[in-house]
Write an enzyme that holds these catalytic residues in place. Structure first.
Site, PDB file in Angstrom:
ATOM      1  N   GLU A 110       0.834  -1.205   0.000  1.00 30.37           N
ATOM      2  CA  GLU A 110       0.000   0.000   0.000  1.00 30.37           C
ATOM      3  C   GLU A 110       0.867   1.253   0.000  1.00 30.37           C
ATOM      4  O   GLU A 110       0.556   2.237  -0.682  1.00 30.37           O
ATOM      5  CB  GLU A 110      -0.935  -0.011   1.209  1.00 30.37           C
ATOM      6  CG  GLU A 110      -1.989  -1.110   1.134  1.00 30.37           C
ATOM      7  CD  GLU A 110      -2.966  -1.071   2.286  1.00 30.37           C
ATOM      8  OE1 GLU A 110      -4.101  -0.632   2.075  1.00 30.37           O
ATOM      9  OE2 GLU A 110      -2.580  -1.488   3.403  1.00 30.37           O
TER      10      GLU A 110
ATOM     11  N   GLU B  99      -4.375  -9.706   3.364  1.00 24.02           N
ATOM     12  CA  GLU B  99      -5.245  -9.324   4.476  1.00 24.02           C
ATOM     13  C   GLU B  99      -6.493 -10.191   4.638  1.00 24.02           C
ATOM     14  O   GLU B  99      -6.826 -10.621   5.749  1.00 24.02           O
ATOM     15  CB  GLU B  99      -5.653  -7.850   4.346  1.00 24.02           C
ATOM     16  CG  GLU B  99      -4.545  -6.866   4.668  1.00 24.02           C
ATOM     17  CD  GLU B  99      -3.682  -6.529   3.470  1.00 24.02           C
ATOM     18  OE1 GLU B  99      -2.895  -5.580   3.542  1.00 24.02           O
ATOM     19  OE2 GLU B  99      -3.801  -7.234   2.432  1.00 24.02           O
TER      20      GLU B  99
END
Length: 252
Positions: free
Chosen positions: A113, A133
């Protein structure tokens, strides 16, 4: 506790993620350190480009430090870890000068990210990208899925996030996630070529051109008109025009 090591190489600021015992996992201390670096960059016009990297020749980042965020209450996790983390990431993404992420090894979760906040991404052939995730009951909360969607398209972003699929350097180039990849021994030379080119362009023009791409604009016509006025009124424009007609390279 992790750190962000910094060093200046002429007009280039190099930021190195460092949390060796945790594969450079991002924690609160590193988010705060990154925010401090952002403030320094905004104060120093002599910085013309920023390089963000992990351990040279090794891991970029294994992601957000699960031991740190798993100990938080749901409310604190949402407001501080995700909310404040996103504020830092957005400030980094909107830096006035160009940014380059160097990804040579593992780049997972929050590390990916963060890399997606950079303007350019250079990968080594050993780069491994992944959003793990959902496989542990979490989400890419630092807007990584949305940034990936803007780069690679909705289908690719959903594939990467929902399948937790690992992406190698070749696939990352095909998807547009990285701008180039090269053999490990060629990474430094390629990086130096990019940063040298970034430091030769007009810093005012680069900042305005980047803002037009990265920022959200309620009125694009007004944004482009304002940017055109600003760049054309700048000393860089006059210098560049004179160099063009003199058939010489402009030195900004």
């Amino acid at each position: 506790m992790g750190h962000i090591l910094s060093r200046r190489e002429d007009a280039v600021l190099v930021l190195e993620l460092s949390n060796p015992g945790k594969a450079n996992a991002l924690d609160f201390a590193m988010l705060a350190a990154l925010d401090e670096q952002i403030a320094q960059i905004n104060r120093d016009d002599g910085i013309r480009a920023v390089v963000l990297r992990g351990t040279p020749g090794g891991v970029f980042s294994s992601g957000a430090d699960i031991r740190e965020w798993s100990a938080l209450s749901p409310e604190t996790f949402a407001t501080q870890w995700v909310g404040e983390g996103n504020a830092v990431f957005r400030r980094f993404e909107r830096l006035r000068c160009p940014t380059v992420a160097v990804i040579e090894g593992l780049c997972f979760g929050g590390g990916l990210e963060l890399a997606l906040c950079c303007d350019l991404r250079l990968a080594g052939t050993g780069a491994r990208l992944r959003f793990p995730e959902v496989s542990i009951g979490a989400i890419p909360g630092w807007e990584g899925g949305d940034r990936l969607q803007r780069i690679a398209g909705r289908g690719r972003a959903l594939e990467a996030v929902l399948l937790s699929q690992e992406i190698d350097a070749s696939t990352a180039l095909q998807w547009g996630i990285v701008n180039a990849f090269c053999a490990p021994q060629e990474v430094e030379a390629q990086l130096q070529e990019w940063t040298a080119r970034l430091c030769r362009v007009s810093p005012r023009a680069a900042a305005l051109a980047k803002a037009l791409i990265v920022d959200d604009h309620d009125d694009p016509h007004a944004a482009y008109t304002s940017a055109a006025l600003a760049v054309r009124s700048s000393p860089d424009a006059e210098l560049g025009i004179r160099a063009f007609f003199a058939k010489t390279a402009a030195v900004f």
